[in-house]
Design a protein around this motif. Structure first.
Motif, PDB file in Angstrom:
ATOM      1  N   ARG A 281       1.049  -1.195  -0.099  1.00 53.10           N
ATOM      2  CA  ARG A 281      -0.049   0.193  -0.035  1.00 53.10           C
ATOM      3  C   ARG A 281       0.855   1.535   0.021  1.00 53.10           C
ATOM      4  NH1 ARG A 281      -4.517  -2.632   3.756  1.00 53.10           N
ATOM      5  NH2 ARG A 281      -5.799  -3.333   2.072  1.00 53.10           N
ATOM      6  N   GLU A 282       1.727   1.276   0.898  1.00 51.58           N
ATOM      7  CA  GLU A 282       2.809   2.411   0.814  1.00 51.58           C
ATOM      8  C   GLU A 282       3.530   2.689  -0.470  1.00 51.58           C
ATOM      9  OE1 GLU A 282       6.059   1.581   3.733  1.00 51.58           O
ATOM     10  OE2 GLU A 282       4.599   1.303   5.022  1.00 51.58           O
ATOM     11  N   ASN A 283       3.596   1.583  -1.295  1.00 50.86           N
ATOM     12  CA  ASN A 283       4.103   1.775  -2.621  1.00 50.86           C
ATOM     13  C   ASN A 283       3.046   1.908  -3.898  1.00 50.86           C
ATOM     14  OD1 ASN A 283       7.279   1.565  -2.905  1.00 50.86           O
ATOM     15  ND2 ASN A 283       6.578   0.257  -1.138  1.00 50.86           N
ATOM     16  N   GLY A 284       1.778   2.375  -3.288  1.00 55.17           N
ATOM     17  CA  GLY A 284       0.898   2.758  -4.229  1.00 55.17           C
ATOM     18  C   GLY A 284      -0.187   1.865  -4.760  1.00 55.17           C
ATOM     19  N   MET A 285      -0.059   0.379  -4.314  1.00 57.26           N
ATOM     20  CA  MET A 285      -0.991  -0.551  -4.822  1.00 57.26           C
ATOM     21  C   MET A 285      -2.080  -0.513  -4.126  1.00 57.26           C
ATOM     22  SD  MET A 285       1.684  -3.775  -5.500  1.00 57.26           S
ATOM     23  CE  MET A 285       1.183  -4.685  -7.210  1.00 57.26           C
ATOM     24  N   GLU A 286      -3.326  -0.910  -5.031  1.00 58.14           N
ATOM     25  CA  GLU A 286      -4.485  -1.087  -4.178  1.00 58.14           C
ATOM     26  C   GLU A 286      -4.780  -2.555  -3.865  1.00 58.14           C
ATOM     27  OE1 GLU A 286      -9.169  -0.941  -5.500  1.00 58.14           O
ATOM     28  OE2 GLU A 286      -7.916   0.433  -6.528  1.00 58.14           O
ATOM     29  N   VAL A 287      -4.880  -2.984  -2.676  1.00 58.96           N
ATOM     30  CA  VAL A 287      -4.767  -4.357  -2.045  1.00 58.96           C
ATOM     31  C   VAL A 287      -6.195  -4.690  -1.799  1.00 58.96           C
ATOM     32  CG1 VAL A 287      -3.751  -6.123  -0.800  1.00 58.96           C
ATOM     33  CG2 VAL A 287      -2.466  -3.747  -1.327  1.00 58.96           C
ATOM     34  N   VAL A 288      -6.713  -6.012  -2.370  1.00 62.83           N
ATOM     35  CA  VAL A 288      -7.976  -6.410  -1.799  1.00 62.83           C
ATOM     36  C   VAL A 288      -7.539  -7.639  -1.073  1.00 62.83           C
ATOM     37  CG1 VAL A 288     -10.064  -7.531  -2.742  1.00 62.83           C
ATOM     38  CG2 VAL A 288      -8.823  -5.956  -4.243  1.00 62.83           C
ATOM     39  N   THR A 289      -8.157  -7.513   0.237  1.00 59.85           N
ATOM     40  CA  THR A 289      -7.638  -8.312   1.132  1.00 59.85           C
ATOM     41  C   THR A 289      -8.572  -9.363   1.364  1.00 59.85           C
ATOM     42  OG1 THR A 289      -8.259  -6.908   3.115  1.00 59.85           O
ATOM     43  CG2 THR A 289      -5.824  -6.893   2.473  1.00 59.85           C
ATOM     44  N   ASP A 290      -9.883  -9.185   1.261  1.00 60.85           N
ATOM     45  CA  ASP A 290     -10.878  -9.731   1.709  1.00 60.85           C
ATOM     46  C   ASP A 290     -11.619 -10.554   0.529  1.00 60.85           C
ATOM     47  OD1 ASP A 290     -12.936 -11.033   3.514  1.00 60.85           O
ATOM     48  OD2 ASP A 290     -14.071  -9.076   3.243  1.00 60.85           O
ATOM     49  N   ILE A 291     -11.233 -11.776   0.377  1.00 60.39           N
ATOM     50  CA  ILE A 291     -11.521 -12.399  -0.883  1.00 60.39           C
ATOM     51  C   ILE A 291     -12.133 -13.678  -0.466  1.00 60.39           C
ATOM     52  CG2 ILE A 291     -10.619 -13.677  -2.807  1.00 60.39           C
ATOM     53  CD1 ILE A 291      -9.150 -11.255  -3.686  1.00 60.39           C
ATOM     54  N   ASP A 292     -13.369 -14.079  -1.072  1.00 60.51           N
ATOM     55  CA  ASP A 292     -14.038 -15.372  -0.827  1.00 60.51           C
ATOM     56  C   ASP A 292     -13.256 -16.404  -1.833  1.00 60.51           C
ATOM     57  OD1 ASP A 292     -15.706 -17.551  -0.653  1.00 60.51           O
ATOM     58  OD2 ASP A 292     -17.206 -16.693  -1.589  1.00 60.51           O
TER      59      ASP A 292
END
Ligand code: EAX
Length: 323
Positions: A281-292
């Motif tokens: 995230r610090e490096n600008g990525m959009e992170v989807v953590t909650d995945i079914d």
């Protein structure tokens, strides 16, 4: 009589002097940066080898695919042009088919499960299979659970993978799994990947947090989804041609050094599993953590047949049964 004795003594002295002065040096090849989890493992290998040999042996890393992709380097071991390689199992199944059983999607429940399998009977047996294929399996190390990154959109469901051009490793199980999940898999050696992402030859790729951070994929990818679709082991392999020329004691050093490498690598994987998402995230990525994960797993299931049709389900069931 005198002649032979003299030669014998002189010969022995020359040999002894040769051993005392001959510092042996090995090269450890891998695809990642020198400060990656593989690089840390390679440094631990070299430190242990130096320690056990009393400084007679040393070594250096050939990082970042300097000596080729993982498939090339494995071939290098078989012909003796390389000493030691730290590699994912990605291309290893092409040499040792039983190893494909480790690459099945959604097989390992978590890190504890994977490590228990690799440190147990199954791991030992698979190192034995590796040894039957002109390679020496020194130890199981680790790459990590793999996640999807891409430049197009956040991936929340399998539908989001639809039509995405995704680089995979040169691994038939992985390619089938991604076809089934709706992506368009493109196999490629790792050293070509960064440029391929940069130039848009592919939209995305999949790798553990360890590799995404070590390779700074945030420079060329906006999205990451913690799909954890497959666990990626790493193997510490040696050339049988190199190892067969050593004494039993020296061979023992290589095994101990590989164990030290695996331990150091796993420690770095642990660290990045904790710190990784924040770093992305610090490096600008959009992170989807909650995945079914269930719908991904269901779609990927037919990929098991790539392995089980030929080799049966026994090994897979034994892996699943490990607690
Ligand atoms: O082993 O090729 C890959 O994606 C691997 O994960 C990488 O080379 C580290």
């Amino acid at each position: 009589m005198t002649y032979y004795t003299m030669t014998g003594i002189a010969g022995a002295l020359i040999v002894a002097a040769g051993f005392a002065s001959a510092q042996q040096s090995i090269v450890i090849g891998h695809t990642l940066s020198a400060d990656s989890h593989y690089g840390i493992g390679a440094d631990a290998f070299i430190a242990k080898l130096e320690e056990l040999s009393g400084g007679e042996w040393t070594g250096e890393q050939a990082p970042a695919g300097q000596l080729g992709g993982e498939r090339d380097m494995i071939e290098g071991l078989q012909i003796g042009s390389l000493d030691v390689v730290i590699t994912s199992t990605g291309p290893l199944g092409n040499f040792v088919p039983e190893v494909y059983a480790l690459d099945l999607p959604f097989l390992f429940r978590d890190y504890d499960h994977a490590r228990a399998v690799l440190d147990g009977e199954v791991g030992e047996e698979l190192l034995g299979k590796i040894n039957e294929n002109q390679l020496v399996g020194l130890a199981w190390s680790e790459n990590g659970f793999r996640h999807v990154t891409n430049s197009q959109r956040p991936v929340n469901t399998p539908e989001d993978l639809n039509g995405l051009k995704l680089r995979t490793m040169e691994n038939r199980v992985h390619m089938e799994a991604f076809s089934q999940m709706g992506a368009a898999p493109t196999p490629m050696a790792f050293p070509e990947l960064f440029t391929a992402l940069q130039q848009g030859v592919v939209d995305g790729q999949e790798n553990p947090v360890t590799v995404i951070t070590a390779s700074k994929f945030w420079e060329v990818q906006d999205h990451v989804s913690l799909t954890g679709h497959v666990y990626s082991p790493a193997a510490v392999l040696a050339s049988p041609i190199v190892l067969d020329a050593l004494t039993e004691e020296q061979q023992g050093w290589f095994y101990e050094a590989a164990a030290a490498a695996a331990e150091a690598t796993r420690a770095e994987v642990n660290r990045l599993e904790d710190a990784g998402v924040a770093l992305l995230r610090e490096n600008g990525m959009e992170v989807v953590t909650d995945i079914d994960k269930a719908p991904f797993a269901e779609l990927a299931q037919p990929a098991y047949a790539v392995y089980t049709d030929q080799y049966g389900t026994e090994l897979v069931e034994r892996i699943q049964a490990v607690q």
